[in-house]
Design a protein around this motif. Structure first.
Motif, PDB file in Angstrom:
ATOM      1  N   MET A 110      10.305  29.169 -12.680  1.00  0.00           N
ATOM      2  CA  MET A 110       9.707  30.470 -13.022  1.00  0.00           C
ATOM      3  C   MET A 110       8.237  30.498 -12.599  1.00  0.00           C
ATOM      4  O   MET A 110       7.764  31.495 -12.048  1.00  0.00           O
ATOM      5  N   GLU A 111       7.551  29.410 -12.846  1.00  0.00           N
ATOM      6  CA  GLU A 111       6.128  29.361 -12.501  1.00  0.00           C
ATOM      7  C   GLU A 111       5.924  29.501 -10.984  1.00  0.00           C
ATOM      8  O   GLU A 111       5.109  30.298 -10.532  1.00  0.00           O
ATOM      9  N   ARG A 112       6.724  28.753 -10.229  1.00  0.00           N
ATOM     10  CA  ARG A 112       6.591  28.795  -8.763  1.00  0.00           C
ATOM     11  C   ARG A 112       6.905  30.173  -8.196  1.00  0.00           C
ATOM     12  O   ARG A 112       6.460  30.520  -7.108  1.00  0.00           O
ATOM     13  N   ASN A 113       7.712  30.945  -8.910  1.00  0.00           N
ATOM     14  CA  ASN A 113       8.179  32.207  -8.355  1.00  0.00           C
ATOM     15  C   ASN A 113       7.665  33.443  -9.087  1.00  0.00           C
ATOM     16  O   ASN A 113       8.154  34.552  -8.865  1.00  0.00           O
ATOM     17  N   GLY A 114       6.693  33.250  -9.947  1.00  0.00           N
ATOM     18  CA  GLY A 114       6.058  34.393 -10.623  1.00  0.00           C
ATOM     19  C   GLY A 114       6.998  35.158 -11.540  1.00  0.00           C
ATOM     20  O   GLY A 114       6.850  36.369 -11.725  1.00  0.00           O
ATOM     21  N   ILE A 115       7.971  34.464 -12.126  1.00  0.00           N
ATOM     22  CA  ILE A 115       8.887  35.138 -13.055  1.00  0.00           C
ATOM     23  C   ILE A 115       8.245  35.088 -14.447  1.00  0.00           C
ATOM     24  O   ILE A 115       7.841  34.012 -14.905  1.00  0.00           O
ATOM     25  N   PRO A 116       8.131  36.251 -15.107  1.00  0.00           N
ATOM     26  CA  PRO A 116       7.371  36.298 -16.360  1.00  0.00           C
ATOM     27  C   PRO A 116       7.971  35.443 -17.475  1.00  0.00           C
ATOM     28  O   PRO A 116       9.131  35.597 -17.827  1.00  0.00           O
ATOM     29  N   THR A 117       7.157  34.537 -17.997  1.00  0.00           N
ATOM     30  CA  THR A 117       7.575  33.662 -19.094  1.00  0.00           C
ATOM     31  C   THR A 117       6.327  33.157 -19.803  1.00  0.00           C
ATOM     32  O   THR A 117       5.209  33.417 -19.355  1.00  0.00           O
ATOM     33  N   LEU A 254      17.631  34.321  -9.120  1.00  0.00           N
ATOM     34  CA  LEU A 254      18.761  33.956  -8.252  1.00  0.00           C
ATOM     35  C   LEU A 254      18.264  33.597  -6.852  1.00  0.00           C
ATOM     36  O   LEU A 254      18.743  32.643  -6.231  1.00  0.00           O
ATOM     37  N   ALA A 255      17.283  34.363  -6.365  1.00  0.00           N
ATOM     38  CA  ALA A 255      16.730  34.074  -5.029  1.00  0.00           C
ATOM     39  C   ALA A 255      16.066  32.705  -5.009  1.00  0.00           C
ATOM     40  O   ALA A 255      16.238  31.917  -4.073  1.00  0.00           O
ATOM     41  N   ALA A 256      15.317  32.407  -6.076  1.00  0.00           N
ATOM     42  CA  ALA A 256      14.626  31.112  -6.142  1.00  0.00           C
ATOM     43  C   ALA A 256      15.641  29.970  -6.168  1.00  0.00           C
ATOM     44  O   ALA A 256      15.465  28.939  -5.518  1.00  0.00           O
ATOM     45  N   LEU A 257      16.730  30.162  -6.909  1.00  0.00           N
ATOM     46  CA  LEU A 257      17.758  29.112  -6.963  1.00  0.00           C
ATOM     47  C   LEU A 257      18.415  28.930  -5.592  1.00  0.00           C
ATOM     48  O   LEU A 257      18.670  27.797  -5.167  1.00  0.00           O
ATOM     49  N   ARG A 258      18.634  30.026  -4.883  1.00  0.00           N
ATOM     50  CA  ARG A 258      19.213  29.906  -3.523  1.00  0.00           C
ATOM     51  C   ARG A 258      18.272  29.126  -2.623  1.00  0.00           C
ATOM     52  O   ARG A 258      18.683  28.245  -1.880  1.00  0.00           O
ATOM     53  N   GLU A 259      16.988  29.484  -2.726  1.00  0.00           N
ATOM     54  CA  GLU A 259      16.008  28.805  -1.863  1.00  0.00           C
ATOM     55  C   GLU A 259      15.912  27.317  -2.160  1.00  0.00           C
ATOM     56  O   GLU A 259      15.573  26.531  -1.285  1.00  0.00           O
TER      57      GLU A 259
END
Ligand code: AMP
Ligand code: GLY
Length: 433
Positions: A110-117, A254-259
Motif C-alpha cells: 500500500m505504501e509503495r502504491n499510494g493506497i490510503p491506509t 490488484l494492479a500492484a499485485l500484478r506488477e
C-alpha cells in the motif's frame, strides 16, 4: 458437476447453501463438515490443511471446482498446488495471499502504491518498537503480522498498552510465530466497512458492502473476535463512495499485485475505515469474510457460482454482474462461553423446530457437531442467524428474536447488531446495484 468446499465454518455452510440454489443438480462435498452441513453436502474425512490429500482426492473424484473458505490453506499454498495439477480452484496463490498472511507485506504494498491506509512501521526487534511507540504522537494499534484468526490487533488507548502488546507479541507469548513480526500503526477513527471484490486479478465484481461487529461486547466493547454479527446494506456506502473505493483502493491494489508477480484471483476482502479524509484500508483478506458471507449470500438473487467458476477457470470478469434483492440482511452470531478466549465444547444446543419454517431466516452452523444424534457446540463461534427484512431495523429484530430462542449453556450473543444503521434512522436501505 462436483464441487468441493474447503473449510467447515459458518461461511462455508452459507456457501454450500448458495451453491445448492445456484446449481441444484451439483454434487457438493465439504472437508469434515459440521452439525448443519449434512443435508447439503457429503463430508470428506480430510482436514482443510491437508493440501496434498485434498488434491489427490479431488483428482480421483473428478472434482470440477474447489472453493477455499479459510485463509490457512491459502497461505499454505492450496491455490498453487491445485492449479499445478490442473484442478480448477477458487482462491489465490500463496504469494497473492500474503495480502492477508503478512500485514507487513500488505502495508508495504500500500505504501509503495499510494493506497490510503494508516501510517505504520514494521518491527522484529523490541527495542526499536518500544522507541517508536514512545516517540509516537498519535494513538496506536499494535498487530501481529501473521495470521491470528482476527484476534491479532490490539487497539490501544494508552502507550503502556501498546508497549505491553508489542512485548507479548514479539516474545512469541501472544500469537506464536504470527507475532514474530509486528506492525505498529496509527489508530484511525471512523466506521468500518467490509468490501468484497470477486476478481480475476484485473476486473472485479464488487458485491454489496457490509458492516461487521468485531468486538465481543455490545456497544463495541471488549476484545476483538472473528466477528459477532454483520449487516447490509450500509447506507454510508453510497454509489459515489463505492466508486471511489474501486478507483482508489481495489483497482490499484490488484494492479500492484500484478506488477509484483502476485496476480490475485479469488475474493479480495478490503476492510476499510471510513475516516474524515475518506476510505482507508484497515486490512486486506484473501477470502470471504465470516460472518459477512452469512449476511451477504441470502441477499444475492443472481448466481455466485457463475463468476466463481469463471475466475477458477482463469477467465475474465469484465462486465460481470450479479442481481441483488431489495431489502436488508442481519446476522447475529451465537458464541461459546469464554470466546474469544478458551471455551468449552460439547454443550447441547436447542433449536426450536419452527425456525426452519421461516423462508426469510437462515441458520448457518459454524462450531456445531452431531454426537449420538444430538447437536452440540464444538467451536468458539457456534451458529450464525441471518434474517431478511425490508430494512436493517426489521431484519435486526428478526435475527435477534430468532437467536434468543436458540439456547446452550454459556451462550453469548450481541443484541445490538446493526445498531449504527438503526441509529442513523436510515434502515430503509435498499441495495440497488
Ligand atoms: P485487523 O486484524 O487488522 O483486521 O484488525 C482488527 C480490528 O482492529 C479492525 O477491524 C478494527 O476494528 C481494529 N483496527 C485495526 N487497525 C486499526 C487502526 N489502524 N485504527 C483503528 N482500528 C483498527
Ligand atoms: N469478519 C472478519 C473476517 O472475516 O476477517
Amino acid at each position: 458437476m462436483k464441487i468441493l468446499i474447503v473449510g467447515n465454518g459458518g461461511r462455508e455452510h452459507a456457501l454450500l447453501w448458495k451453491l445448492r440454489r445456484d446449481a441444484p443438480e451439483a454434487e457438493l462435498f465439504i472437508t469434515r463438515g459440521n452439525g448443519g452441513t449434512a443435508e447439503l453436502a457429503t463430508p470428506i474425512p480430510i482436514d482443510p490443511g491437508e493440501i496434498q490429500a485434498l488434491a489427490g482426492w479431488a483428482e480421483h473424484q473428478g472434482v470440477d471446482l474447489t472453493i477455499v473458505g479459510p485463509e490457512g490453506p491459502l497461505d499454505a499454498g492450496i491455490g498453487d498446488h491445485f492449479s499445478a495439477r490442473r484442478l480448477p480452484v477458487f482462491g489465490p496463490t500463496r504469494t497473492a495471499a500474503r495480502i492477508e498472511s503478512s500485514k507487513a507485506f500488505a502495508k508495504g504494498l500500500m505504501e509503495r502504491n499510494g493506497i490510503p491506509t494508516a501510517a505504520y512501521r514494521a518491527f522484529r526487534e523490541l527495542p526499536e518498537a518500544e522507541r517508536y511507540i514512545r516517540d509516537a504522537n498519535h494513538a496506536l494499534v499494535v498487530k501481529a503480522s501473521g495470521l491470528a484468526a482476527g484476534k491479532g490487533a490490539v487497539v490501544c488507548d494508552a502507550k503502556e498498552e501498546a508497549l505491553v502488546a508489542a512485548r507479548e507479541m514479539l516474545s512469541g507469548d501472544a500469537f506464536g510465530g504470527a507475532g514474530r513480526e509486528i506492525v505498529v500503526e496509527e489508530r484511525m477513527e471512523g466506521e468500518e466497512l467490509s468490501v468484497f471484490a470477486l476478481t480475476d486479478g484485473e476486473h472485479s465484481l464488487i458485491l454489496p458492502p457490509l458492516q461487521d461487529h468485531k468486538r465481543i461486547g455490545e456497544g463495541e466493547t471488549g476484545p476483538n473476535t472473528g466477528g459477532m454479527g454483520a449487516y447490509a446494506p450500509v447506507s454510508l456506502a453510497t454509489p459515489e463512495l463505492m466508486e471511489r473505493v474501486e478507483r482508489d483502493i481495489v483497482s490499484p491494489t490488484l494492479a500492484a499485485l500484478r506488477e509484483e508477480n502476485s496476480r490475485f484471483r479469488g475474493l479480495l476482502y478490503a476492510g476499510l475505515m471510513l475516516t474524515e479524509s475518506g476510505p482507508r484500508v484497515v486490512e486486506f483478506n484473501c477470502r470471504f469474510g465470516d460472518p459477512e458471507t452469512q449476511a451477504l449470500l441470502p441477499l444475492l438473487d443472481g448466481s455466485l457460482l457463475e463468476p466463481i467458476r469463471t475466475v477458477a477457470a482463469g477467465g475474465s470478469l469484465q462486465g460481470a454482474s450479479v442481481a441483488i434483492r431489495p431489502g436488508a440482511a442481519v446476522t447475529t452470531v451465537l458464541a461459546s462461553e469464554g470466546y474469544p478466549g478458551s471455551y468449552p465444547k460439547g454443550r447441547e444446543i436447542e433449536i426450536p423446530g419452527d425456525l426452519a419454517d421461516d423462508p426469510e431466516l437462515f441458520l448457518f452452523h459454524a462450531g456445531t457437531a452431531l454426537r449420538e444424534g444430538r447437536l452440540v457446540t464444538s467451536g468458539g463461534r457456534v451458529l450464525a442467524v441471518t434474517a431478511l427484512g425490508r430494512d436493517v431495523r426489521t431484519a435486526a429484530e428478526r435475527s435477534r428474536a430468532a437467536a434468543e430462542r436458540i439456547t446452550f449453556e454459556g451462550r453469548q450473543l450481541r443484541r445490538d447488531i446493526g445498531w449504527r444503521e438503526v441509529e442513523r434512522g436510515e434502515g430503509r436501505g435498499t441495495v440497488d446495484e
